[in-house]
Design an enzyme around this catalytic site. Sequence first.
Site, PDB file in Angstrom:
ATOM      1  N   HIS A 109     -28.404 -77.284   5.056  1.00 43.52           N
ATOM      2  CA  HIS A 109     -27.510 -78.229   5.715  1.00 43.52           C
ATOM      3  C   HIS A 109     -26.355 -78.559   4.787  1.00 43.52           C
ATOM      4  O   HIS A 109     -25.690 -79.577   4.943  1.00 43.52           O
ATOM      5  CB  HIS A 109     -28.237 -79.519   6.075  1.00 43.52           C
ATOM      6  CG  HIS A 109     -29.554 -79.297   6.728  1.00 43.52           C
ATOM      7  ND1 HIS A 109     -30.742 -79.315   6.032  1.00 43.52           N
ATOM      8  CD2 HIS A 109     -29.871 -79.031   8.013  1.00 43.52           C
ATOM      9  CE1 HIS A 109     -31.742 -79.074   6.877  1.00 43.52           C
ATOM     10  NE2 HIS A 109     -31.241 -78.898   8.077  1.00 43.52           N
TER      11      HIS A 109
ATOM     12  N   ASP B 145      -7.214 -49.945  14.058  1.00 45.28           N
ATOM     13  CA  ASP B 145      -8.397 -50.621  13.553  1.00 45.28           C
ATOM     14  C   ASP B 145      -8.372 -50.824  12.046  1.00 45.28           C
ATOM     15  O   ASP B 145      -9.380 -51.191  11.460  1.00 45.28           O
ATOM     16  CB  ASP B 145      -9.656 -49.872  13.990  1.00 45.28           C
ATOM     17  CG  ASP B 145      -9.642 -48.435  13.506  1.00 45.28           C
ATOM     18  OD1 ASP B 145      -8.748 -48.076  12.711  1.00 45.28           O
ATOM     19  OD2 ASP B 145     -10.523 -47.681  13.926  1.00 45.28           O
ATOM     20  N   GLY B 146      -7.217 -50.622  11.435  1.00 42.98           N
ATOM     21  CA  GLY B 146      -7.058 -51.033  10.047  1.00 42.98           C
ATOM     22  C   GLY B 146      -7.738 -50.158   9.027  1.00 42.98           C
ATOM     23  O   GLY B 146      -7.784 -50.494   7.853  1.00 42.98           O
ATOM     24  N   ASP B 147      -8.262 -49.018   9.467  1.00 43.35           N
ATOM     25  CA  ASP B 147      -9.024 -48.208   8.523  1.00 43.35           C
ATOM     26  C   ASP B 147      -8.220 -47.067   7.912  1.00 43.35           C
ATOM     27  O   ASP B 147      -8.768 -46.263   7.176  1.00 43.35           O
ATOM     28  CB  ASP B 147     -10.284 -47.643   9.193  1.00 43.35           C
ATOM     29  CG  ASP B 147      -9.957 -46.608  10.259  1.00 43.35           C
ATOM     30  OD1 ASP B 147      -8.769 -46.442  10.592  1.00 43.35           O
ATOM     31  OD2 ASP B 147     -10.897 -45.975  10.772  1.00 43.35           O
TER      32      ASP B 147
ATOM     33  N   ARG C  94      -8.102 -47.066   3.914  1.00 42.07           N
ATOM     34  CA  ARG C  94      -9.397 -46.722   3.350  1.00 42.07           C
ATOM     35  C   ARG C  94      -9.737 -45.262   3.630  1.00 42.07           C
ATOM     36  O   ARG C  94     -10.243 -44.538   2.770  1.00 42.07           O
ATOM     37  CB  ARG C  94     -10.470 -47.664   3.931  1.00 42.07           C
ATOM     38  CG  ARG C  94     -11.886 -47.454   3.447  1.00 42.07           C
ATOM     39  CD  ARG C  94     -12.049 -47.567   1.944  1.00 42.07           C
ATOM     40  NE  ARG C  94     -11.598 -48.815   1.370  1.00 42.07           N
ATOM     41  CZ  ARG C  94     -12.372 -49.868   1.157  1.00 42.07           C
ATOM     42  NH1 ARG C  94     -13.642 -49.829   1.488  1.00 42.07           N
ATOM     43  NH2 ARG C  94     -11.905 -50.960   0.602  1.00 42.07           N
TER      44      ARG C  94
ATOM     45  N   GLY D 197      -5.635 -32.492  17.753  1.00 36.84           N
ATOM     46  CA  GLY D 197      -5.327 -33.889  18.079  1.00 36.84           C
ATOM     47  C   GLY D 197      -4.667 -34.067  19.423  1.00 36.84           C
ATOM     48  O   GLY D 197      -4.522 -35.196  19.885  1.00 36.84           O
TER      49      GLY D 197
ATOM     50  N   ARG E 190      -4.494 -43.807  22.960  1.00 37.96           N
ATOM     51  CA  ARG E 190      -4.311 -45.226  22.716  1.00 37.96           C
ATOM     52  C   ARG E 190      -4.177 -45.917  24.062  1.00 37.96           C
ATOM     53  O   ARG E 190      -3.477 -45.428  24.952  1.00 37.96           O
ATOM     54  CB  ARG E 190      -3.006 -45.482  21.940  1.00 37.96           C
ATOM     55  CG  ARG E 190      -3.041 -44.930  20.538  1.00 37.96           C
ATOM     56  CD  ARG E 190      -3.458 -46.019  19.574  1.00 37.96           C
ATOM     57  NE  ARG E 190      -3.886 -45.429  18.316  1.00 37.96           N
ATOM     58  CZ  ARG E 190      -3.488 -45.893  17.133  1.00 37.96           C
ATOM     59  NH1 ARG E 190      -2.667 -46.900  17.057  1.00 37.96           N
ATOM     60  NH2 ARG E 190      -3.954 -45.341  16.044  1.00 37.96           N
TER      61      ARG E 190
END
Lengths: 576, 576
Positions: A217, A398-400, A403, A486, A543
């Site tokens: 808590h 998705d921001g990858d 990375r 692609g 997309r």
Amino acid sequence: MTRLYDDPARFTEDMLSGFLDAYADYVVGVPGGVVRAAVPRAGKVGVVVGGGSGHYPAFCGVVGQGFSDGAVVGNVFTSPSAADAASVARAVDAGAGVLLTTGNYAGDVMNFNLAVDQLRAEGIDARYFAVTDDVASAPAAEITKRRGIAGDFTVFKTASAAAEAGYDLDGVERVAGLSNDRTRTLGVAFDGCTLPGEHEPLFTVPAGKMGLGLGIHGEPGVSEDAMPTASELAATLVDTLLAEIPVGAGSRVTAILNGLGRTKYEELFLLWGLVAQRLRDAGLEIVQPEVGELVTSLDMAGCSLTLMWLDEELERLWSAPADTPAYRKGSSATPTAAAQPRRGEGATDTPAHHSAVATLDAAALACGARVAGALDAMAARMAEMESELGHLDAIAGDGDHGRGMVRGTASAREAAITARDEGAGPGSVLTAAGESWAAKAGGTSGVLWGAGLVALGRRIGDDSAPGAESVVAGLRDGYQALTELGKAQPGDKTMLDSLLPFIDALDVAVKEGTHLWQAWDQAADRADEAALATAALRPKVGRARPLAERSVGTPDPGAISMAACLRAVGRALDDR
Amino acid sequence: MTRLYDDPARFTEDMLSGFLDAYADYVVGVPGGVVRAAVPRAGKVGVVVGGGSGHYPAFCGVVGQGFSDGAVVGNVFTSPSAADAASVARAVDAGAGVLLTTGNYAGDVMNFNLAVDQLRAEGIDARYFAVTDDVASAPAAEITKRRGIAGDFTVFKTASAAAEAGYDLDGVERVAGLSNDRTRTLGVAFDGCTLPGEHEPLFTVPAGKMGLGLGIHGEPGVSEDAMPTASELAATLVDTLLAEIPVGAGSRVTAILNGLGRTKYEELFLLWGLVAQRLRDAGLEIVQPEVGELVTSLDMAGCSLTLMWLDEELERLWSAPADTPAYRKGSSATPTAAAQPRRGEGATDTPAHHSAVATLDAAALACGARVAGALDAMAARMAEMESELGHLDAIAGDGDHGRGMVRGTASAREAAITARDEGAGPGSVLTAAGESWAAKAGGTSGVLWGAGLVALGRRIGDDSAPGAESVVAGLRDGYQALTELGKAQPGDKTMLDSLLPFIDALDVAVKEGTHLWQAWDQAADRADEAALATAALRPKVGRARPLAERSVGTPDPGAISMAACLRAVGRALDDR
């Protein structure tokens, strides 16, 4: 923070109503809480667990066969009343008495003891037991003052399993005491939680810090330390608990690595790997551990490690099947006919890479080494740009991407250097790099870059030093591989939008007789311009429409990284 | 944010290693992912699920009997490679072919299709299926462009159950298509998630806003709206999905109310109650819903609602048992001998309160009404002070004191007004208020205040108007009840530390002949001073040592609220 409610003052009632709806096969409501949907078996000791809400699955999530008979449900982080506790206990009494049990908090202790007095006055044999597993809340000499945290789970489970197995009330009470004596927990918190209707968290932990021993808590812990690595945290949790091995403990333990709400499964598994190793290094054998969210604190960030040292009886009770809304053990899923275990096959094997088999001349080897150097430069550039690419990609994707490019170029570099060391020419270095990129980086960019490099390598071959025309032809082959795989075209806002202008510019300049690396440098300028110009484009392939709209005004991260890689490669290879 | 790791670049490998350790009975690692620990049954179609990690239980958490045979595990939010997908599929192939299935993302589609090509070239009958349940990601006319989000779960579960039931590959593929056609999801997000090693979230949602249709990797949604109430959100989720009822759908649906990571179980249950009601109002029958975290996005705040319209076949497959690390359905827990269902007994019954039975004179009724008015003033004062008391309590306790006092005084007020309306005198009004406070507010303060008011009421009785000495004696009785129950003494940093100086001062002034309400006002000054002076004290009862240290310098919230209540009561009763 806690966001979903109509009226924060009715949060617990409304939560309970939805819970009862979702698990109508398991539980029904009674005044003060919930009980099993099935009427109790005559002569079975009842086990009633409880405490404030905000800790799901604790406590109403563990009502069911093999676990508790009922749960008293207080308001968020607030003890239920004595009347509530007595009401739930009455509903589960089947003539053999009831054990009421909670974590050791003043409000729970008072209210549940009052309930016990009341039940006894009515002729129901009732007992109360308070769990005291939190080693951070009082020193070992004052163990009865300790709070109950995730160790509630081991005590409730074993006492409940004893009742299910037909123990009498004395026996169930004894098991609760035994498992509590054998259970120790240490918790840590990284950030606070917010009560329904509040806009500020109940407490906070400074950014980059960890509250050691902080309660469920938000009760203050024993110290505030710098955020540790996972290995350091595993050491702290394990070593603190192992400094308090209970009297009579053997070498078999069970463990709960418990998430408090915002520290997620992936992190818990990662930490578990380190905790388990450290426990085994200390000579302990781990029996049926649990890794997940069992005693939470709303959206609090943090976790706790509980150990219960087992004897034969506790192990049997811990392992017994249970079937509750939130916790199920033992299954009726159809067993596979040939259900023989398979051997682990190792999760981290390195994919095979192409070895250069032919013995090449010195020029070809030197060229292979230069290509490996270029891939090294590319990897270094992507490491610099990781965060920038991630943010660009997050706008519409998705921001990858950052990375992914780091993973991919690092894998390519490693494979290229290995190939070089094994005597590969330029084509084989590129092929090894492309295959490794696709296999290890995954993602869209991984499969496309991989295919492109393999196609380029195939055209370049392992001849001593490819001419400028061969380089251009190889790049066109790579481009072709990308479009086939692609399904994109120039103008679709992809990596092609910087690659094609680059190849076209290089081609023209080479045909005009410009030195390859001067031409490359000029073409890289074109690629940079074209990459930035993708900001005006709208993506067309793979997309969905909202993403397409959102990305307008932002350059495509794939086009940007392509241009940056081409620049880095050119600089590394330039021998003028 | 994601905090637990040693090296963010190795996050997925290290996570997987801990996962495999924790669930060694269920799964083993193979290159590229995980497969069931038991070797596949000859002739069973394999089902391989997958995608990036960061979505646990998706996807490795659902490998096991009755569910998938293997999961391909990519890096966080990144498609695994074709080599990984092919590797996992090879490991589960038992001669009847393999269905590979993921959500519909470009990287997954490319890599898994490449894997299928490769597997077919090796003689393994392989198929690929992409789930497209996210209604926010493309209009209905472009349904094949939609992303796969939590609807992955219904498609994977039913296709896997079909394989377990002995369907051939064509049949399993048909079930995947059928359940995908029948599945629709809408998600919302309230805040972003943070990738391992990053310090900034991948995306953010402005405070007080909700991203409607935001994807599980932060892909932008269709709109950004003001944060709704739970009822409004339930309406948005249900109505949007019901606007897209699939062709051939009947009235039986299953539902998943899925938490994305930081929107916790209590909130999900609360929302579920409203969603279920709205679905039933629309004439739908809900079959075996799931409420919890099934497809997460690290620590993202938000949730999604998935509906799958059932036919007989899908309902059978959805209901089939499963036994996996994160999802278990069907149980071997010992059934209760007399396992007959009990009727719901209603979770929200109002506890009985004392009715005033005797008929009292007008003065006693007027006095009862004045006492009820005083309890009303007390409740109003506590509502004003809720947040202040909560913050004081959070410094050394669990922060529930403000909420508890509001709950308690509101219950007391309600019971007092009901008693007044039923013709109760002052003693009965106080007794009813005390009993209701203890029963409805719970917590430490609830049980203590309840006992105190009951003792006071007993002494005061229902005589027309108690004299000043009777009031003082009643307060001393209340004080006595508190010390017996709470085991605290003055100086222990509790509510007693303002109550006792108050009573003593009142007693002296009354004995000196001061008018009761003047004396009360002076005594309330003493109570205020004494409450603030508790800042110098160290708690001694029911508190562990770190809390004791932490609370020094802060006044006790119970002493503060006691003084404030005494002040409010005095002002309300003052008839000078």
